[in-house]
Design a protein around this motif. Structure first.
Motif, mmCIF file in Angstrom:
data_model
loop_
_atom_site.group_PDB
_atom_site.id
_atom_site.type_symbol
_atom_site.label_atom_id
_atom_site.label_comp_id
_atom_site.label_asym_id
_atom_site.label_seq_id
_atom_site.Cartn_x
_atom_site.Cartn_y
_atom_site.Cartn_z
ATOM 1 N N UNK A 1 0.880 -1.088 0.044
ATOM 2 C CA UNK A 1 -0.179 0.067 0.116
ATOM 3 C C UNK A 1 0.854 1.381 -0.107
ATOM 4 N N UNK A 2 0.633 2.207 -1.067
ATOM 5 C CA UNK A 2 1.368 3.451 -1.058
ATOM 6 C C UNK A 2 0.679 4.666 -0.793
ATOM 7 N N UNK A 3 -0.806 4.497 -1.133
ATOM 8 C CA UNK A 3 -1.590 5.636 -0.910
ATOM 9 C C UNK A 3 -2.952 5.246 -0.960
ATOM 10 N N UNK A 4 -3.820 6.026 -0.142
ATOM 11 C CA UNK A 4 -5.240 5.659 0.120
ATOM 12 C C UNK A 4 -6.300 6.722 0.063
ATOM 13 N N UNK A 5 -7.189 6.982 -0.492
ATOM 14 C CA UNK A 5 -8.181 7.836 -0.415
ATOM 15 C C UNK A 5 -9.408 7.099 0.131
ATOM 16 N N UNK A 6 -9.902 7.985 1.499
ATOM 17 C CA UNK A 6 -11.177 7.339 1.698
ATOM 18 C C UNK A 6 -12.084 8.598 1.916
ATOM 19 N N UNK B 1 -10.331 -0.098 -6.173
ATOM 20 C CA UNK B 1 -11.347 0.647 -5.854
ATOM 21 C C UNK B 1 -12.491 -0.049 -5.202
ATOM 22 N N UNK B 2 -13.388 0.469 -4.279
ATOM 23 C CA UNK B 2 -14.390 -0.242 -3.548
ATOM 24 C C UNK B 2 -15.682 0.654 -3.672
#
Length: 654
Positions: A388-393, A419-420
């Motif tokens: 995991x390098x980056x995450x948008x919530x 994507x979810x």
């Protein structure tokens, strides 16, 4: 007619029967089924934007009249047996798709005492209805006549009426056909001009002889599946009204929600408007679905009316859903990290890779929904080499800032995006290879000069003084004093000390002649290169030869030396394959010449209008690859990162 015995029995025992009925009414539980007092129908639901669906509802009372002024509180919707909220109810009048199907036969030709046939009365009744509709265009009208005039899907009642009165079939010799009814149901089931339009067939026919139960059942099933109501006028003698043939036609009409009427020429024909008027109005329902799995589902609607509750028959529908599919837009093939400009003049050993730029790489992605059901995205993740390098919530979910500061050696890496969606379904993109390399430029030779200016200044002064002394000595203006004394005579006789005769040509004249010779000479002059093309090998996209300088504003590329300046020897290259042009502002555009193999920038095809080049772009002319480099570093585009707040808008003053 009842027999006298039965009448006598009922008269003597009516009190006993009344008591029995009263006792049964008290003992049995009360069950009110308002479905017997009215009917309701819905259409299969259609998705608007998931999870919102729409359907159309028609509700009739026991008299067949459309029930008006329903509200959301009057309607309950069941999806797979579970209650779901109805978000909107709207009543409107889209019109009716009406088909009049006339099926003449010998019973039509029978006349009354005034020589008016049953056929004439039927046509007269239809004419009156058609004339009453002139001036309206809300309905879709069709006329089918067995062996006679027909028209389909007209909105002008006058046009429909003209077809009706154009000619009549000779009923005495006419042969009735059930195919006319089948064609009428097909026409009524056609796609309507406006959504929500009711569909109905008025079938005017004599009774059919023989066994037609199978054919009538098929037609009734087709009508029910498409929501088509069948109204029947049976033209026959009164003695046939109670026949088995009449019963079959009555069952057909009532089974589809229509009505049956027997006509002998003496009765007053019903007004067709009583059939079609209730079908012009409908309710448009919207609801929020709770479906999250693929397969067959069912909806029902329950309507509360003044007389009780009416429940529609269930409507089955198929629902399929697939995970979203993300993709990276124009992913970088290679990222080159360089030292800052202030470190360019240092030795390679003194340059720290921790200071190399860029330290971030912006990535943009798009979402595709293969099932066509667009829904919200709740989370997006960037993986690099599986980690995991980056995450948008929270929004934006289509942008990533990849931190590459910790990558300090040359290497290949893989990117992948996940994507979810709002249903909890996740989808991943394909793995994308990216090369990260470090560029260590040669130290600036002038840096040593700048760092040793004091020493070099002293050496320059010393050298200048030495040259000046030498010139003075050779010019005779300075005679060094030799140690020891000699006689004047001896000095004159010594050839070493004798004066030397100088050339009569002055030093300024000699310099002038030398300049003239240089001016007249025509040696090779190296032109200024605006940019460079470095050919790449076929295996790993590394440099395969020395860079090719671009020194002109227009560089034709091809395999024909007569048409191209940059000649490439490869079967994929055409005689004139592409043009590389330099604009007045110093930028370059690469354009293809409608070739078969094509011209590509960063694996994206280039049109004949051309595409602007950026420093470091990967170019393919057919199968031959180059790396494009700008010589003027001031024109290299630099990434700009603009801070944003939580709403996605730029922060003022940032």
């Amino acid at each position: 007619m009842q027999s006298p015995n039965i009448n006598r029995y009922l008269k003597n025992n009516h009190i006993t029967i009344s008591y029995l009925l009263l006792i049964l009414a008290l003992l049995l539980p009360v069950s009110v089924n308002a479905q017997d007092g009215g009917k309701a129908f819905i259409t299969p639901p259609v998705m608007v934007v998931y999870p919102y669906f729409e359907t159309y509802l028609t509700v009739y009372d026991s008299q067949g009249k459309f029930i008006q002024n329903l509200k959301t509180t009057d309607i309950s919707l069941l999806e797979d047996g579970h209650s779901v909220p109805v978000t909107g109810v709207k009543e409107f009048r889209p019109g009716v798709q009406a088909v009049i199907a006339i099926n003449p036969g010998p019973p039509f030709a029978i006349q009354n005492s005034q020589a008016v046939s049953r056929y004439d009365f039927v046509i007269e009744s239809l004419e009156k209805w058609g004339e009453s509709r002139i001036g309206t265009t809300i309905d879709d009208l069709s006329l089918l006549t067995t062996g006679g005039p027909s028209t389909s899907h007209v909105s002008d009642p006058a046009e429909w009426l003209s077809t009706l009165t154009s000619s009549q079939v000779d009923a005495k010799i006419a042969t009735p056909s059930l195919d006319t009814l089948s064609r009428a149901v097909d026409v009524a089931a056609d796609l309507t001009p406006r959504p929500g339009m009711g569909s109905a067939v008025l079938f005017i026919t004599p009774p059919f002889e023989g066994t037609l139960d199978g054919s009538l059942d098929n037609i009734a099933s087709q009508a029910e599946q498409n929501g088509v109501k069948i109204f029947v006028w049976m033209v026959a003698s009164p003695g046939v009204f109670s026949s088995a043939e009449a019963d079959r036609l009555a069952e057909l009409a009532e089974g589809t929600g229509g009505a049956f009427f027997a006509y002998s020429g003496e009765e007053e024909l019903p007004d067709p408007e009583t059939y079609f008027a209730p079908l012009r109005s409908i309710y448009h329902l919207t609801y929020e679905s709770k479906i999250k799995n693929n397969g067959t589902h069912q909806i029902k609607v329950q309507v509360k009316t003044e007389s009780g509750q009416i429940t529609t028959p269930g409507k089955n529908f198929e629902f399929y859903i697939q995970p979203p599919q993300p993709a990276v837009i124009s992913p970088p093939i290679q990222i080159i990290r360089k030292p800052p400009s202030e470190d360019i003049g240092q030795r390679k050993a003194d340059i720290e890779t921790t200071n190399f730029i860029p330290v971030e790489q912006e990535l943009n992605i798009i979402f595709d929904f293969p099932d066509g059901r667009v829904r919200p995205i709740l989370r997006s993740v960037l993986y690099v080499d599986g980690d995991l390098a980056a995450e948008n919530i929270e929004p934006p979910f289509d942008q990533f800032i990849w931190n590459i500061e910790d990558f300090r050696t040359n290497g290949s890496h893989t990117l992948q995006v996940e994507v979810e969606d709002s249903l909890g379904l996740t989808g991943r993109s394909a793995e994308i290879p990216v090369e990260i390399s470090f560029e260590l430029p040669e130290p600036n030779p002038w840096a040593a000069v700048y760092n040793n200016i004091p020493v070099l200044s002293g050496l320059a002064i010393l050298l200048a003084g030495s040259v000046l002394v030498l010139v003075l000595v050779m010019g005779g203006r300075l005679r060094p004093h030799l140690p020891g004394k000699k006689s004047k005579r001896g000095r004159k006789s010594d050839p070493v000390t004798q004066p030397v005769t100088a050339d009569s040509t002055s030093s300024s004249q000699r310099l002038s002649k030398l300049a003239s010779r240089l001016k007249g000479s025509k040696g090779p002059i190296s032109p200024q290169a605006y940019a460079l093309l470095t050919m790449l090998s076929d295996s790993d996209d590394t440099a395969a030869s020395s860079p090719i300088p671009i020194t002109s504003d227009d560089l034709p590329i091809g395999s024909d030396p007569n048409q191209a300046i940059l000649v490439l020897d490869d079967p994929s290259i055409e005689e004139l394959h592409a043009h590389l042009r330099r604009s007045e502002d110093g930028t370059f555009r690469l354009a293809d010449e409608d070739t078969i193999a094509g011209t590509w920038i960063n694996y994206t095809p280039v049109s004949k209008e051309g595409t602007k080049l950026e420093h470091g772009d990967l170019i393919h002319i057919g199968r031959v690859g180059f790396r494009f480099s700008m010589r003027d570093t001031s024109r290299i585009r630099k990434p700009i990162v603009t801070p944003e707040n939580q709403t996605g808008e730029p922060i003022e003053g940032a």
